[in-house]
Design an enzyme around this catalytic site. Sequence first.
Site, PDB file in Angstrom:
ATOM      1  N   PRO A 291      67.041  55.187  51.193  1.00  0.00           N
ATOM      2  CA  PRO A 291      65.356  54.534  51.068  1.00  0.00           C
ATOM      3  C   PRO A 291      65.278  54.224  52.804  1.00  0.00           C
ATOM      4  CG  PRO A 291      67.149  53.234  50.523  1.00  0.00           C
ATOM      5  CD  PRO A 291      67.910  54.237  50.189  1.00  0.00           C
ATOM      6  N   ARG A 330      50.277  57.910  62.534  1.00  0.00           N
ATOM      7  CA  ARG A 330      50.137  57.911  60.697  1.00  0.00           C
ATOM      8  C   ARG A 330      48.390  57.476  60.823  1.00  0.00           C
ATOM      9  NH1 ARG A 330      51.389  54.977  57.600  1.00  0.00           N
ATOM     10  NH2 ARG A 330      52.488  56.371  56.077  1.00  0.00           N
ATOM     11  N   TYR A 334      48.436  61.596  59.076  1.00  0.00           N
ATOM     12  CA  TYR A 334      47.965  61.307  57.463  1.00  0.00           C
ATOM     13  C   TYR A 334      47.204  60.739  56.767  1.00  0.00           C
ATOM     14  CZ  TYR A 334      53.143  61.729  58.134  1.00  0.00           C
ATOM     15  OH  TYR A 334      54.619  61.713  58.243  1.00  0.00           O
ATOM     16  N   CYS A 361      42.549  59.629  74.928  1.00  0.00           N
ATOM     17  CA  CYS A 361      41.401  60.382  75.383  1.00  0.00           C
ATOM     18  C   CYS A 361      41.308  61.547  74.358  1.00  0.00           C
ATOM     19  CB  CYS A 361      41.864  61.377  76.350  1.00  0.00           C
ATOM     20  SG  CYS A 361      41.798  59.718  77.931  1.00  0.00           S
TER      21      CYS A 361
END
Length: 431
Positions: A291, A330, A334, A361
């Site tokens: 994990p 992230r 995604y 930018c």
Amino acid sequence: MLYHNLSVNAAGHLAIAGIDACELAEQFGTPLYVLDEDQVRANCQTYVKAMREHLPQGSMPLYASKALCFKGIYPVIDSEHMGADVVSPGEIATALAAGFSASKLYFHGTNKTDADIAYGVEQGVGCFVVDNVNELTALGAEACARGVTQRVLLRITVGLDPHTLAAINTGKVDSQFGVPIETGQAMRFVAEALKTDGVEVVGFHSHIGSQIFEATSFCDQVDRLLAFACAVRDELGFVAGTFNLGGGFGVRYVESDPEVDIAANIAAIARHLEAGCEAAGYPVPRVLLEPGRSIVANAGVTLYATGGIKTVEGYRDYVTVDGGMTDNPRYALYQSAYTVLNASRANEPANLECTIAGRCCESGDRIAEGIRIARPERGDIIAVLTTGAYNFAMSSNYNRVLRPALVMLHDGEARLAVRRQTVDDLLSLEL
Ligand SMILES: *Cc1c(COP(=O)(O)O)cnc(C)c1O
């Protein structure tokens, strides 16, 4: 609140593990990664306890370092009786520098270079997770040259699609990770490994993906790995003592994400494995899990100072923050969902629908879109929850934005664990 370690204090500010988020921002500056160590420990304990209760002796969780790798995490992982998975000499060196035992490291990676292999063997890494035949040959040669026997797990692709994002799905047949069962290559890989000098095969590894919420995907994985292990036993006479089932337990980023009962999932996986082994007459192997996200994600909060609201009339309101894709890529990668709060006005209604925009930018530099927070004033502290995993670890210096500091909270105290990057740090590599 999404988590029990968050509250609103008398000042109306967000408190993380009882500590005022605005005071943390004041003391350590922004952007700031905040990691609740006690939450990390609680997450570790859930795994360790459930695995001890339901799985054979020697079963244990290995922390997937890639989720959040810095020296300060390893004493926590170590004292919670976990091993660690590492994917590069950089991660190995970080763990070792923190005093973590090399023997509890599992060395992953799809393309370990000869130098990586030499370094891992030299440092006494406990186990290599061998990805492919090329690596197997190189590792065997390196171990023989040094007169040692390297313990290895062989990475097998079970051919499962756990319906997560393509970018984090690694168990399908057509993938750059491991060797597939379906094509017959995995069997040849094991046969080759069993006759390679310098390596001792202790079992199989498989990792099916990330952000998985149901135990059923892991049970399907167990079925396929066990069927493969039985075929290996019948064909090659080798019985695997270890199954490493990888990582991937999901975490809650927003209220609508399901709550994952990790202990119950582990119990279900253990029952499934035991029944399968019983039916196949196969000795129940010890199990390793890896994990990453579910150990650190919900322990992390990122704090930003806002530059205020920028309204594009007739379109939308942007709330700008002094970080963004450089500390948390992230959303850009995604379109990940996040829960965002105005930490300075934590008990005011979330009355502004807005997009949280970063400082780069780059039009993709956003943290969240179409969310609601309490209407901020310039200088308010904006908190983004569930940023403990794959944020610090994926940060960059794009636009030459400096990497934030990281503080750890433990027993009601905040301690600087990683200092803020400086311009001198940036320039130090350049000749
Ligand atoms: C990414 C990865 C993990 C950790 O996955 P999480 O979703 O963070 O739990 C574990 N093992 C391997 C091989 C990985 O690639």
